[in-house]
Design a protein around this motif. Sequence first.
Motif, PDB file in Angstrom:
ATOM      1  N   VAL A 155       0.592  -1.068  -0.244  1.00  0.00           N
ATOM      2  CA  VAL A 155      -0.049   0.231  -0.357  1.00  0.00           C
ATOM      3  C   VAL A 155       1.076   1.266  -0.187  1.00  0.00           C
ATOM      4  O   VAL A 155       0.767   2.135  -0.896  1.00  0.00           O
ATOM      5  CB  VAL A 155      -1.361   0.162   1.157  1.00  0.00           C
ATOM      6  CG1 VAL A 155      -1.513   1.425   1.419  1.00  0.00           C
ATOM      7  CG2 VAL A 155      -2.105  -0.942   0.863  1.00  0.00           C
ATOM      8  N   GLY A 156       1.936   1.139   1.304  1.00  0.00           N
ATOM      9  CA  GLY A 156       2.933   2.615   0.638  1.00  0.00           C
ATOM     10  C   GLY A 156       3.229   2.130  -0.220  1.00  0.00           C
ATOM     11  O   GLY A 156       3.374   4.145  -1.180  1.00  0.00           O
ATOM     12  N   ALA A 157       3.981   1.681  -1.041  1.00  0.00           N
ATOM     13  CA  ALA A 157       4.365   1.865  -2.642  1.00  0.00           C
ATOM     14  C   ALA A 157       3.431   2.509  -3.761  1.00  0.00           C
ATOM     15  O   ALA A 157       4.019   3.087  -4.171  1.00  0.00           O
ATOM     16  CB  ALA A 157       5.516   0.803  -2.786  1.00  0.00           C
ATOM     17  N   GLY A 158       2.801   1.793  -3.158  1.00  0.00           N
ATOM     18  CA  GLY A 158       1.044   1.899  -4.613  1.00  0.00           C
ATOM     19  C   GLY A 158       1.414   2.589  -4.152  1.00  0.00           C
ATOM     20  O   GLY A 158       0.205   4.037  -5.049  1.00  0.00           O
ATOM     21  N   LYS A 180       9.580   8.728  -6.161  1.00  0.00           N
ATOM     22  CA  LYS A 180       9.888   7.626  -7.104  1.00  0.00           C
ATOM     23  C   LYS A 180      11.815   6.362  -6.496  1.00  0.00           C
ATOM     24  O   LYS A 180      11.513   5.851  -5.909  1.00  0.00           O
ATOM     25  CB  LYS A 180      11.387   8.123  -8.399  1.00  0.00           C
ATOM     26  CG  LYS A 180      10.424   8.367  -9.708  1.00  0.00           C
ATOM     27  CD  LYS A 180      10.931   9.219 -10.510  1.00  0.00           C
ATOM     28  CE  LYS A 180      10.529   9.172 -12.078  1.00  0.00           C
ATOM     29  NZ  LYS A 180      11.248   9.514 -13.000  1.00  0.00           N
ATOM     30  N   LEU A 181      12.236   7.643  -5.628  1.00  0.00           N
ATOM     31  CA  LEU A 181      12.933   6.399  -4.696  1.00  0.00           C
ATOM     32  C   LEU A 181      12.298   6.232  -3.401  1.00  0.00           C
ATOM     33  O   LEU A 181      12.755   4.728  -3.552  1.00  0.00           O
ATOM     34  CB  LEU A 181      14.041   7.753  -4.141  1.00  0.00           C
ATOM     35  CG  LEU A 181      15.018   7.764  -3.063  1.00  0.00           C
ATOM     36  CD1 LEU A 181      16.245   6.663  -3.666  1.00  0.00           C
ATOM     37  CD2 LEU A 181      15.396   8.764  -2.238  1.00  0.00           C
ATOM     38  N   ILE A 182      11.720   7.225  -2.538  1.00  0.00           N
ATOM     39  CA  ILE A 182      11.047   6.170  -2.226  1.00  0.00           C
ATOM     40  C   ILE A 182      10.711   4.779  -2.138  1.00  0.00           C
ATOM     41  O   ILE A 182       9.903   4.310  -1.413  1.00  0.00           O
ATOM     42  CB  ILE A 182       9.932   7.214  -0.686  1.00  0.00           C
ATOM     43  CG1 ILE A 182      11.024   8.437  -0.262  1.00  0.00           C
ATOM     44  CG2 ILE A 182       8.540   6.769   0.151  1.00  0.00           C
ATOM     45  CD1 ILE A 182      10.526   9.578   0.095  1.00  0.00           C
ATOM     46  N   ALA A 183       9.036   4.977  -3.227  1.00  0.00           N
ATOM     47  CA  ALA A 183       8.708   4.278  -3.463  1.00  0.00           C
ATOM     48  C   ALA A 183       9.228   2.693  -3.896  1.00  0.00           C
ATOM     49  O   ALA A 183       9.379   1.465  -3.825  1.00  0.00           O
ATOM     50  CB  ALA A 183       8.049   4.348  -5.050  1.00  0.00           C
ATOM     51  N   GLY A 184      10.729   3.395  -4.765  1.00  0.00           N
ATOM     52  CA  GLY A 184      11.643   2.170  -5.057  1.00  0.00           C
ATOM     53  C   GLY A 184      12.420   1.497  -3.755  1.00  0.00           C
ATOM     54  O   GLY A 184      12.019   0.500  -3.997  1.00  0.00           O
ATOM     55  N   ASN A 185      12.235   2.159  -2.978  1.00  0.00           N
ATOM     56  CA  ASN A 185      12.868   1.706  -1.198  1.00  0.00           C
ATOM     57  C   ASN A 185      11.745   0.531  -1.083  1.00  0.00           C
ATOM     58  O   ASN A 185      12.454  -0.716  -0.624  1.00  0.00           O
ATOM     59  CB  ASN A 185      13.542   2.032  -0.561  1.00  0.00           C
ATOM     60  CG  ASN A 185      14.884   3.068  -1.121  1.00  0.00           C
ATOM     61  OD1 ASN A 185      15.316   3.052  -1.847  1.00  0.00           O
ATOM     62  ND2 ASN A 185      14.340   4.451  -0.746  1.00  0.00           N
ATOM     63  N   TYR A 221       5.808  -0.111 -11.188  1.00  0.00           N
ATOM     64  CA  TYR A 221       6.313   0.928 -10.012  1.00  0.00           C
ATOM     65  C   TYR A 221       7.603   0.631 -11.748  1.00  0.00           C
ATOM     66  O   TYR A 221       7.996   2.114 -11.963  1.00  0.00           O
ATOM     67  CB  TYR A 221       7.219   0.299  -8.989  1.00  0.00           C
ATOM     68  CG  TYR A 221       8.971   1.392  -8.752  1.00  0.00           C
ATOM     69  CD1 TYR A 221       8.476   2.513  -8.611  1.00  0.00           C
ATOM     70  CD2 TYR A 221      10.037   0.660  -9.823  1.00  0.00           C
ATOM     71  CE1 TYR A 221       9.137   3.578  -7.954  1.00  0.00           C
ATOM     72  CE2 TYR A 221      10.794   1.700  -8.656  1.00  0.00           C
ATOM     73  CZ  TYR A 221      10.531   2.869  -8.501  1.00  0.00           C
ATOM     74  OH  TYR A 221      11.728   3.489  -8.179  1.00  0.00           O
ATOM     75  N   TYR A 222       7.808  -0.018 -12.488  1.00  0.00           N
ATOM     76  CA  TYR A 222       8.674  -0.348 -13.026  1.00  0.00           C
ATOM     77  C   TYR A 222       8.296   0.585 -14.640  1.00  0.00           C
ATOM     78  O   TYR A 222       8.372   1.003 -15.129  1.00  0.00           O
ATOM     79  CB  TYR A 222       9.144  -1.542 -12.941  1.00  0.00           C
ATOM     80  CG  TYR A 222       9.414  -1.221 -15.326  1.00  0.00           C
ATOM     81  CD1 TYR A 222      10.733  -1.670 -15.523  1.00  0.00           C
ATOM     82  CD2 TYR A 222       9.316  -1.864 -16.295  1.00  0.00           C
ATOM     83  CE1 TYR A 222      11.448  -1.440 -16.693  1.00  0.00           C
ATOM     84  CE2 TYR A 222       9.230  -1.453 -17.135  1.00  0.00           C
ATOM     85  CZ  TYR A 222      10.772  -1.945 -17.385  1.00  0.00           C
ATOM     86  OH  TYR A 222      11.323  -2.145 -18.764  1.00  0.00           O
ATOM     87  N   LEU A 223       6.861   0.341 -14.887  1.00  0.00           N
ATOM     88  CA  LEU A 223       5.596   1.173 -16.110  1.00  0.00           C
ATOM     89  C   LEU A 223       5.962   2.925 -15.878  1.00  0.00           C
ATOM     90  O   LEU A 223       6.213   3.653 -16.256  1.00  0.00           O
ATOM     91  CB  LEU A 223       4.746   0.674 -16.124  1.00  0.00           C
ATOM     92  CG  LEU A 223       4.735  -0.993 -16.688  1.00  0.00           C
ATOM     93  CD1 LEU A 223       3.143  -1.520 -16.672  1.00  0.00           C
ATOM     94  CD2 LEU A 223       5.196  -0.642 -18.130  1.00  0.00           C
ATOM     95  N   PHE A 224       5.932   3.073 -14.110  1.00  0.00           N
ATOM     96  CA  PHE A 224       5.748   4.343 -14.174  1.00  0.00           C
ATOM     97  C   PHE A 224       7.124   5.391 -13.314  1.00  0.00           C
ATOM     98  O   PHE A 224       7.303   5.982 -14.727  1.00  0.00           O
ATOM     99  CB  PHE A 224       4.944   3.982 -11.759  1.00  0.00           C
ATOM    100  CG  PHE A 224       5.556   5.527 -11.354  1.00  0.00           C
ATOM    101  CD1 PHE A 224       4.759   7.060 -11.984  1.00  0.00           C
ATOM    102  CD2 PHE A 224       7.177   5.625 -10.442  1.00  0.00           C
ATOM    103  CE1 PHE A 224       5.195   8.301 -11.541  1.00  0.00           C
ATOM    104  CE2 PHE A 224       6.620   6.262 -10.160  1.00  0.00           C
ATOM    105  CZ  PHE A 224       6.144   8.264 -10.015  1.00  0.00           C
ATOM    106  N   ILE A 225       8.174   4.639 -13.283  1.00  0.00           N
ATOM    107  CA  ILE A 225       9.582   4.938 -13.910  1.00  0.00           C
ATOM    108  C   ILE A 225       9.507   5.679 -15.172  1.00  0.00           C
ATOM    109  O   ILE A 225      10.406   6.172 -15.670  1.00  0.00           O
ATOM    110  CB  ILE A 225      10.201   4.478 -12.812  1.00  0.00           C
ATOM    111  CG1 ILE A 225      11.150   3.381 -12.965  1.00  0.00           C
ATOM    112  CG2 ILE A 225      10.121   4.407 -11.267  1.00  0.00           C
ATOM    113  CD1 ILE A 225      11.935   2.625 -12.497  1.00  0.00           C
ATOM    114  N   GLN A 226       8.947   4.483 -16.537  1.00  0.00           N
ATOM    115  CA  GLN A 226       9.478   4.198 -17.777  1.00  0.00           C
ATOM    116  C   GLN A 226       8.978   5.589 -18.199  1.00  0.00           C
ATOM    117  O   GLN A 226       8.660   5.593 -19.445  1.00  0.00           O
ATOM    118  CB  GLN A 226       9.621   3.035 -18.063  1.00  0.00           C
ATOM    119  CG  GLN A 226      10.234   1.805 -18.008  1.00  0.00           C
ATOM    120  CD  GLN A 226      11.845   2.442 -17.970  1.00  0.00           C
ATOM    121  OE1 GLN A 226      11.762   2.594 -19.182  1.00  0.00           O
ATOM    122  NE2 GLN A 226      12.408   1.786 -17.582  1.00  0.00           N
TER     123      GLN A 226
END
Length: 348
Positions: A155-158, A180-185, A221-226
Amino acid sequence: MSAQIISSQDFSTPARMAVSFRLILALYLIIPVCILLQLFDGWFWQYFLKENMPSNTGHFLLYQILFGTPHIVASAILLCSNGDYLKLYKPRIFRMTLALAAVFGIGSLFLPYYVFYVAVAAWTVLHVLKQQHGLARGLCKLPSPHFYGLLGLSVGAGLLIYLGIFLQAKLTPEQVEWIKLIAGNLCVLLALGTVYCQRLVATAFGKWFLWSNTLLVLSSYYLFIQQYYFLAILGPRLVHDATAYFFYVTHDYNRHHQQPQNWLYRQAKSWHVHCFIVLPVLSFGLAFILQAYGDQVVNFITNYWFGIEIRKAVTLGLLGYLGLMHYYTESFTWKQDSPYRRYITFSK
């Protein structure tokens, strides 16, 4: 549906139709489909999809008609068309309606818009992911600390991904990088947590389900950063909505197939409409009408009778209320001891 433990009794209770976990698991094939679309777009299509897909699902009416709104409408129809359910839950619905009116009415005088936006976004993400994690919990038999740990990370990452997509026009480049950094972690911790938790899962099928929920977040997350924002939202949305429909249709089939129990299915039977398609057709039809024409109709009526215009009375007001009420009611209507669950059983 909320996160409820699925007991072994759920698999043995006889029913005319059962919710298939294999069918639900098949929905997660949207994950490799979205990833392949993103890869093919760069390899072969010169980023045609990236440049032409909407950056926000709210900009795409067809998406709104197909996803989100229909299953919310279906949930409301299921509750309101069955008098015994409505009578049982009416006090809760009334209290929640007053609470929403107070929070969004009085609260809007004191709190900034983005406080409400983040709160609703968090509730949305929690609702979407808790449904899928709750189903997986019954198969994986995870202890509560492990289950809630994975759910919290998801939920946090989402939520950060959601805000990064839907608030992108309002965010500074520095804020986007922090998201991006926090979600990635959080995604890294989620992956490591899944590796740790899978040792507690006894069956291969349960491990598939466990990893599917994790990959749902990691792929977003991958598609978000792309910067494939549409595809990042599409996966979780499709899995959640289709899963909900499996429950709704199974419930209605088992309750109304042999002998219709409410006016809706009695009317459908008189028209020789199979009960399997009543709720999907009605909910998609109403979603289309409300999304495409609702605001125009309300504006016409208010202009004609009162000389005033009410903007987005349906798409924001009515559907927003139904959405929040959906998040609330689904947290208890599908509990193991609820009337809904008398008509639900599961199969692998």
